[in-house]
Enzyme design. Structure first.
Site, PDB file in Angstrom:
ATOM      1  N   ASP A   1     -19.372  62.963   8.671  1.00  0.00           N
ATOM      2  CA  ASP A   1     -19.842  62.356   9.083  1.00  0.00           C
ATOM      3  C   ASP A   1     -20.313  61.586   8.124  1.00  0.00           C
ATOM      4  OD1 ASP A   1     -18.805  62.310  11.823  1.00  0.00           O
ATOM      5  OD2 ASP A   1     -19.674  64.087  12.270  1.00  0.00           O
TER       6      ASP A   1
ATOM      7  N   ARG B   1     -19.152  56.804  14.792  1.00  0.00           N
ATOM      8  CA  ARG B   1     -19.796  57.147  13.862  1.00  0.00           C
ATOM      9  C   ARG B   1     -19.775  55.385  13.020  1.00  0.00           C
ATOM     10  NH1 ARG B   1     -22.315  60.766  15.480  1.00  0.00           N
ATOM     11  NH2 ARG B   1     -21.483  62.985  14.581  1.00  0.00           N
TER      12      ARG B   1
ATOM     13  N   SER C   1     -21.479  73.951  17.633  1.00  0.00           N
ATOM     14  CA  SER C   1     -21.346  73.011  17.185  1.00  0.00           C
ATOM     15  C   SER C   1     -21.137  71.655  17.956  1.00  0.00           C
ATOM     16  CB  SER C   1     -21.887  73.137  15.491  1.00  0.00           C
ATOM     17  OG  SER C   1     -21.469  70.870  15.462  1.00  0.00           O
TER      18      SER C   1
ATOM     19  N   ASP D   1     -31.858  69.224  14.395  1.00  0.00           N
ATOM     20  CA  ASP D   1     -31.763  68.432  13.186  1.00  0.00           C
ATOM     21  C   ASP D   1     -32.740  67.314  13.109  1.00  0.00           C
ATOM     22  OD1 ASP D   1     -30.883  70.626  12.126  1.00  0.00           O
ATOM     23  OD2 ASP D   1     -28.691  69.804  12.001  1.00  0.00           O
TER      24      ASP D   1
HETATM   25  N1  ARG Z   1     -14.115  67.179  12.467  1.00  0.00           N
HETATM   26  C1  ARG Z   1     -14.490  66.238  13.241  1.00  0.00           C
HETATM   27  C2  ARG Z   1     -14.590  64.939  12.791  1.00  0.00           C
HETATM   28  O1  ARG Z   1     -14.500  64.869  11.838  1.00  0.00           O
HETATM   29  C3  ARG Z   1     -15.866  66.311  14.451  1.00  0.00           C
HETATM   30  C4  ARG Z   1     -16.920  66.493  13.686  1.00  0.00           C
HETATM   31  C5  ARG Z   1     -18.696  66.553  14.137  1.00  0.00           C
HETATM   32  N2  ARG Z   1     -18.034  68.249  15.436  1.00  0.00           N
HETATM   33  C6  ARG Z   1     -18.770  68.838  15.710  1.00  0.00           C
HETATM   34  N3  ARG Z   1     -18.309  70.065  16.379  1.00  0.00           N
HETATM   35  N4  ARG Z   1     -20.374  68.239  15.452  1.00  0.00           N
HETATM   36  O2  ARG Z   1     -14.645  63.792  13.629  1.00  0.00           O
END
Ligand code: ARG
Length: 394
Positions: A122, A93, A174, A13
């Site tokens: 995110d 983040r 993912s 990406d």
């Molecule tokens: N659900 C989690 C959060 O909002 C992780 C997000 C990213 N997850 C991923 N498998 N890429 O903090």
């Protein structure tokens, strides 16, 4: 020429994003990669970024900063979203947002960009972070804007423009990971009834592969900071790495969570956080030992709120800062050692010791030497129950 600082992971990406931003916005793209987990190959990362058309790349090992400024306060807050998720991704983040803003200032860039999807949490965390630190910056989110309908289309695009992408087979999931834990979603996991296949987890062993023999660890804390492992002084970062490895071998820290995303949907995510699980357990157990009842009980209410703030992207807010001060206020007392037994997927506290202990054997004992004043109990109950005397129906 416009300048854009892009949070770059080296994945498909963000690699396509470099070229896409360059062409769509006619901009110079400066990549920024933060290592907050494994340190990957810098040379390869830089090569990939260049192949995608980046004009410059910043690669920074931010593990120490991540642990000091984000993991430590979250540990002190006992932050667990919906009682399950230890927030590894969510804590990373705001750190990325902070560095995007710093690099943009240094490079005199007017734009920052990220590779978050349009339906996740995110994007909120990064964009709110950036805007609280510098509202003048404009934000580009290619994944919300571009027209790619599938991974295959992105791969074709990469081939077309000579963008270097990893040859390794793409995981069916993912994954987002850092030193505080991993998050795994998508693919077959989207069926909430299906048990996660064995290959979904990669930090922790499944119970049929863990040793049947328990293992004991002793973790020492100094003023709230984990500081030793089995009697040997160890800095916080290597201690987390050690516990991830060890806890992983004992299958500690797996979570299967249907969570409430900020964007309104429920999603299923798996989490693995061996070190974070063990350290949360140890830290809260030590607090139970050295802090008073009222503080501990009240803290639970604030912990819940704190976890929401972190999850909801509200890191750079007065309330989060104030809550940090609340949790920090008692950490000096959180000094001592906790003994933990790792045994087939569970970590259990089996011993505690502290110079600040509020536990008194003389008061607690049912044996000889008891100093608790039982006579005082009678009067205490009379007054404590006074408002309710005769007030309830039989
Ligand atoms: N659900 C989690 C959060 O909002 C992780 C997000 C990213 N997850 C991923 N498998 N890429 O903090």
């Amino acid at each position: 020429m416009k300048k854009v600082v892009l949070a770059y992971s080296g994945g498909l990406d963000t690699s396509c994003a470099v070229r896409w931003i360059r062409d769509t916005y006619g901009a110079k793209v400066i990549c920024f990669s933060a290592f907050i987990g494994e340190v990957s190959d810098r040379k390869l990362l830089a090569k990939k970024a260049r192949s995608a058309g980046a004009s410059k790349i910043y690669i920074e090992d931010l593990k120490t900063e991540f642990v000091r400024d984000f993991v430590t306060p979250a540990l002190w807050a006992h932050a667990k979203y919906e009682g399950k998720y230890l927030l590894a991704t969510a804590l990373g983040r705001p750190l990325i947002a902070k560095h995007l803003v710093q690099i943009a200032a240094k490079e005199k860039a007017d734009y920052v960009a990220h590779g978050c999807t349009g339906k996740g949490n995110d994007q909120v965390r990064i964009e709110l972070g950036v805007r609280s630190l510098n509202p003048k910056l404009k934000i580009i989110a290619p994944l919300r804007e571009w027209g790619f309908g599938s991974r295959e289309e992105e791969i074709d695009y990469a081939h077309q423009y000579g963008i270097l992408i990893s040859a390794t087979k793409k995981s069916p999931y993912s994954i987002d990971k850092n030193i505080w834990g991993a998050a795994i979603e998508a693919g077959i996991l989207e069926d909430p009834w299906k048990e996660p296949p064995a290959d979904a987890y990669f930090m922790t062993r499944s119970l049929d592969r863990v040793s049947a023999k328990p293992f004991y660890v002793v973790i020492g804390f100094k003023a709230g900071i984990p500081a030793s492992f089995n009697g040997k002084a160890m800095a916080f970062v290597p201690l987390i790495e050690k516990l991830n490895e060890l806890g992983g071998r004992y299958g500690i820290g797996r979570v299967d969570h249907i969570e409430n995303r900020l964007v309104g949907i429920k999603s299923r995510e798996l989490y693995e956080a061996p070190a974070a699980t063990i350290l949360h357990l140890a830290h809260s157990e030590l607090e139970s030992f050295v802090l008073d009842r009222e503080f501990i009980h009240y803290k639970k209410v604030l912990s819940e709120k704190y976890s929401e703030l972190v999850y909801f992207g509200l890191w750079f807010t007065p309330l989060r800062e104030a809550l940090d001060q609340f949790f920090a206020a008692q950490q000096k007392r959180v000094t001592g050692t906790i003994r933990i037994k790792l045994d087939r997927g569970t970590a259990t506290v089996v011993g505690r010791k502290s110079p600040y202990s509020m536990y008194s054997e003389r008061l607690a004992t049912y044996s000889k030497g008891d100093e608790f004043d039982r006579n005082a109990a009678e009067g205490f109950m009379k007054i404590w129950g006074l408002p309710y005397e005769g007030k309830s129906k039989k």
